[in-house]
Design a protein around this motif. Structure first.
Motif, PDB file in Angstrom:
ATOM      1  N   LEU A   4     -57.240   7.933  74.659  1.00 30.77           N
ATOM      2  CA  LEU A   4     -56.094   7.935  75.555  1.00 30.77           C
ATOM      3  C   LEU A   4     -55.620   6.499  75.717  1.00 30.77           C
ATOM      4  CD1 LEU A   4     -54.305   9.524  77.535  1.00 30.77           C
ATOM      5  CD2 LEU A   4     -56.001   9.025  79.290  1.00 30.77           C
ATOM      6  N   TYR A   5     -54.340   6.283  75.502  1.00 39.82           N
ATOM      7  CA  TYR A   5     -53.814   4.941  75.678  1.00 39.82           C
ATOM      8  C   TYR A   5     -52.529   4.984  76.495  1.00 39.82           C
ATOM      9  CZ  TYR A   5     -50.613   6.066  71.883  1.00 39.82           C
ATOM     10  OH  TYR A   5     -49.654   6.648  71.103  1.00 39.82           O
ATOM     11  N   THR A   6     -52.254   3.904  77.145  1.00 40.33           N
ATOM     12  CA  THR A   6     -51.067   3.767  77.978  1.00 40.33           C
ATOM     13  C   THR A   6     -50.317   2.525  77.533  1.00 40.33           C
ATOM     14  OG1 THR A   6     -52.236   4.721  79.855  1.00 40.33           O
ATOM     15  CG2 THR A   6     -50.266   3.479  80.346  1.00 40.33           C
ATOM     16  N   PHE A   7     -49.016   2.623  77.498  1.00 39.05           N
ATOM     17  CA  PHE A   7     -48.228   1.430  77.247  1.00 39.05           C
ATOM     18  C   PHE A   7     -47.224   1.290  78.382  1.00 39.05           C
ATOM     19  CE2 PHE A   7     -45.598   4.650  75.314  1.00 39.05           C
ATOM     20  CZ  PHE A   7     -44.304   4.214  75.521  1.00 39.05           C
ATOM     21  N   ILE A   8     -47.015   0.078  78.795  1.00 37.32           N
ATOM     22  CA  ILE A   8     -46.092  -0.207  79.890  1.00 37.32           C
ATOM     23  C   ILE A   8     -45.027  -1.154  79.354  1.00 37.32           C
ATOM     24  CG2 ILE A   8     -45.830  -1.261  82.161  1.00 37.32           C
ATOM     25  CD1 ILE A   8     -48.752  -0.454  82.702  1.00 37.32           C
ATOM     26  N   ARG A  26     -41.783   7.220  70.064  1.00 39.68           N
ATOM     27  CA  ARG A  26     -43.155   7.350  70.563  1.00 39.68           C
ATOM     28  C   ARG A  26     -43.618   8.799  70.530  1.00 39.68           C
ATOM     29  NH1 ARG A  26     -46.701   3.063  71.704  1.00 39.68           N
ATOM     30  NH2 ARG A  26     -45.403   1.242  71.957  1.00 39.68           N
ATOM     31  N   CYS A  69     -38.512  13.273  79.730  1.00 40.59           N
ATOM     32  CA  CYS A  69     -39.829  12.642  79.893  1.00 40.59           C
ATOM     33  C   CYS A  69     -40.901  13.685  80.189  1.00 40.59           C
ATOM     34  CB  CYS A  69     -39.790  11.592  80.999  1.00 40.59           C
ATOM     35  SG  CYS A  69     -38.908  10.103  80.502  1.00 40.59           S
ATOM     36  N   TYR A  74     -44.310  12.172  79.468  1.00 39.54           N
ATOM     37  CA  TYR A  74     -44.239  10.821  80.027  1.00 39.54           C
ATOM     38  C   TYR A  74     -44.067  10.882  81.539  1.00 39.54           C
ATOM     39  CZ  TYR A  74     -43.636   8.771  75.413  1.00 39.54           C
ATOM     40  OH  TYR A  74     -43.831   8.375  74.121  1.00 39.54           O
ATOM     41  N   ASN A  75     -44.595   9.883  82.237  1.00 43.28           N
ATOM     42  CA  ASN A  75     -44.348   9.676  83.657  1.00 43.28           C
ATOM     43  C   ASN A  75     -43.359   8.534  83.797  1.00 43.28           C
ATOM     44  OD1 ASN A  75     -46.272  11.568  84.621  1.00 43.28           O
ATOM     45  ND2 ASN A  75     -47.882  10.068  84.290  1.00 43.28           N
ATOM     46  N   ILE A  77     -42.482   5.584  86.297  1.00 44.52           N
ATOM     47  CA  ILE A  77     -43.097   4.872  87.407  1.00 44.52           C
ATOM     48  C   ILE A  77     -42.153   3.773  87.873  1.00 44.52           C
ATOM     49  CG2 ILE A  77     -45.039   3.418  88.109  1.00 44.52           C
ATOM     50  CD1 ILE A  77     -46.695   4.954  85.976  1.00 44.52           C
ATOM     51  N   GLU A  79     -41.780   0.442  90.001  1.00 44.65           N
ATOM     52  CA  GLU A  79     -42.656  -0.609  90.481  1.00 44.65           C
ATOM     53  C   GLU A  79     -41.822  -1.739  91.052  1.00 44.65           C
ATOM     54  OE1 GLU A  79     -46.424  -2.095  88.347  1.00 44.65           O
ATOM     55  OE2 GLU A  79     -44.825  -3.432  87.688  1.00 44.65           O
TER      56      GLU A  79
END
Length: 83
Positions: A4-8, A26, A69, A74-75, A77, A79
């Motif tokens: 599991l990977y996350t990209f920001i 993606r 999304c 996808y989420n 977010i 910030e």
């Protein structure tokens, strides 16, 4: 074993076209496949030419982007930028 990977990424200043290219790349998905998924999920049939024009004109609604999304896993977010 799955990884599991996350990209920001900061996409604050991106237009619809840049964001959709990233999301579709993606997700390894084309516009046609995406529109077919939207039709299956909601019943809404959106012509590809209409969708492409919306993206080029930067006219994609937030609710449409949220739906895309969600379909692609996808989420979104929000910030706070403390600069």
């Amino acid at each position: 074993m799955s990884i599991l990977y996350t990209f920001i990424m900061d996409i604050t200043d991106w237009n619809n076209d840049e964001i959709m290219r990233l999301v579709m790349a993606r997700g390894h998905i084309t516009q046609k496949i995406l529109l077919d998924s939207i039709k299956k999920d909601t019943g809404a049939e959106i012509p590809q030419s209409t969708f492409s024009c919306k993206i080029r004109r930067n006219g994609l609604k937030l609710s449409e982007f949220q739906q895309i999304c969600k379909l692609l896993g996808y989420n979104i977010i929000l910030e706070r930028n403390d600069k």
